[in-house]
Scaffold this motif. Sequence first.
Motif, short mmCIF file in Angstrom:
data_model
loop_
_atom_site.label_atom_id
_atom_site.label_comp_id
_atom_site.label_asym_id
_atom_site.label_seq_id
_atom_site.Cartn_x
_atom_site.Cartn_y
_atom_site.Cartn_z
N ARG A 195 0.84 -1.21 0.00
CA ARG A 195 0.00 0.00 0.00
C ARG A 195 0.87 1.25 0.00
NH1 ARG A 195 -1.73 3.24 4.27
NH2 ARG A 195 -3.55 4.55 3.74
N LEU A 199 0.86 4.18 -2.92
CA LEU A 199 0.46 5.55 -2.60
C LEU A 199 1.59 6.56 -2.76
CD1 LEU A 199 -1.76 4.99 0.60
CD2 LEU A 199 -2.53 5.45 -1.75
N ALA A 205 -3.00 9.07 -6.27
CA ALA A 205 -3.84 10.27 -6.11
C ALA A 205 -4.29 10.80 -7.48
CB ALA A 205 -3.07 11.35 -5.36
N VAL A 208 -7.09 8.51 -8.68
CA VAL A 208 -8.32 8.85 -7.97
C VAL A 208 -8.96 10.10 -8.58
CG1 VAL A 208 -9.24 9.70 -5.77
CG2 VAL A 208 -7.67 7.74 -5.80
N LEU A 261 -7.36 -1.02 -3.51
CA LEU A 261 -6.92 0.22 -2.87
C LEU A 261 -7.58 1.43 -3.54
CD1 LEU A 261 -5.11 1.63 -0.80
CD2 LEU A 261 -3.26 1.55 -2.49
N GLU A 265 -9.80 4.20 -1.60
CA GLU A 265 -9.42 5.60 -1.67
C GLU A 265 -10.53 6.45 -2.29
OE1 GLU A 265 -6.50 7.43 -0.97
OE2 GLU A 265 -5.70 5.76 0.20
N GLU A 268 -13.37 7.18 0.13
CA GLU A 268 -13.04 8.22 1.11
C GLU A 268 -13.18 9.62 0.50
OE1 GLU A 268 -12.02 7.82 4.44
OE2 GLU A 268 -12.64 5.72 4.13
N ALA A 269 -12.94 9.72 -0.80
CA ALA A 269 -12.89 11.03 -1.45
C ALA A 269 -14.21 11.45 -2.09
CB ALA A 269 -11.79 11.03 -2.51
N TYR A 305 -9.73 1.65 6.28
CA TYR A 305 -10.70 2.56 5.66
C TYR A 305 -12.10 2.25 6.18
CZ TYR A 305 -6.99 3.46 2.21
OH TYR A 305 -5.80 3.79 1.59
#
Length: 505
Positions: A195, A199, A205, A208, A261, A265, A268-269, A305
């Motif tokens: 992980r 990341l 990012a 995402v 993952l 992610e 969460e966003a 998470y």
Amino acid sequence: MATIVATVTITTGMAAAPARGMAAGDAAARVEAYLDGIRDEPGRLREFTLDLPKGADIHAHLSGSVPTRGLLGSAMRDGLCVDTTSFVASAPPCHAGQRPARDAATDGSFGDDVVRAWSMQGFTPGAESGHDHFFATFGKFGAAAAHKGEMLAVVASRAAAENEFAVEAMLSRQSGAIGELAKKVGYDPDPARLRDRLLAGGAMAAIVKAARADADADLKEMRATLGCGKNGADPGCELPVRFVLQVTRTSAPEVVFAQMLLAFELAEADERYAGLNLVAPEDDKVALRDYRLHMRMLGYLRGLYSKAHISLHAGELAPGIAPAGDLRFHIGEAVRTGKAERIGHGVDIAGEDGSAGLLAEMAGKHVLVEIALTSNCQILKVCGDRHPFAAYRKAGVPVTLVTDDAGIEHTDLSGEYERAITSYGLRYADVKTMARAALDHGFLQGRGLWRAPDDYVPVPECAGTPLGGATPPAACKALLKASPKARAEWNQEAAFTRFEDRYDG
């Protein structure tokens, strides 16, 4: 058929329900009597199930949910080619052994052949099994499934017409980018290190961010297609849409973990990304080899998470399809190690080690099973009394009906309710509970309307008032405004009121 429309506004978050001239229990009893009187009348039963407020189809792969003729239309419009032997669609120019998809407009026989290759229509098992034919369709029509916004529009419009109150669509996002990142990073058996490496550097990012932009574009296209915000807009505009990210369980371990993952992610966003599911044949040799590894990956990420929901294809197996040993642990591993909140299919529950204890555990944890009667019959040859549907209900495990998938299977959610009523003698109270369960266990965010899972007693804020009514008390109104889940459930209750008023005898 009178279409029931779920009207949701940010101001009130409710749909008005007409006043009732009788107690709710009396009306429900009369609907029971009505259903008893039409069980053997297919036309009237079809009208009944179409009008039934069904919650949502919470097990639907987006590309498999749209009508096959619609996919063929997209292939024609995009100028795609179709292999005349494999029927795989691909980008132009067309080569030897291929025909332009647009030939289907003038050659009906060719069009029919494509539809049969891309769906279960007219399929008869022979050298190819129903299982193999179903899973092969995705690879055949994949190039024609590029317009996700248009597909979402079709799904949302149909959902509203079938009296559903939310859309959950399984789809893949940024598969190429996530695969490249995983390849660059490589595999590490330590999930924490893996992980961290995924990341690091900002690549995840960026993926995402790109996936969120994909959602923006698809929903914009969906709303444009449906005419949202204009006079005469399609009722599908009113339904909340949530995405369940697909994780391809037949990929290399580092790719599977990276896709997982990404799903966590994203959740969460962005609330539009509500969860994840493992897809592709559960009996594939790689999926079997790595099954327990995948469950450990999910368990690890679940511990980090909090927002992403987990629904897992588990137990979509039958004797002869997978080794006998694999029929003994997949569902249990999904529930206990993979932390699944919902199970898709669960067909082989009787063969699980400690099956009775597992059923009790699922009931106690409120792990819902997504029951796909048509799909299981066509793909696994598990039909009627061979299906564990009744066993789950007897054990108190929550269940709801799903399509998996309406386009490929040439069914719809109303048809699944028809099948359940005729095959298992369900009562109105049974189908009402299953329809409520679809939203109760759905992945819309926020507090629900019910006090506890599966009890269908309203929360204190909304107790003592007609559910779905036009004038809830202030505390209830505040809940409805704040919670997408409570709003959808309130709208469903309003629709149940109208439904019972119509079919009360």
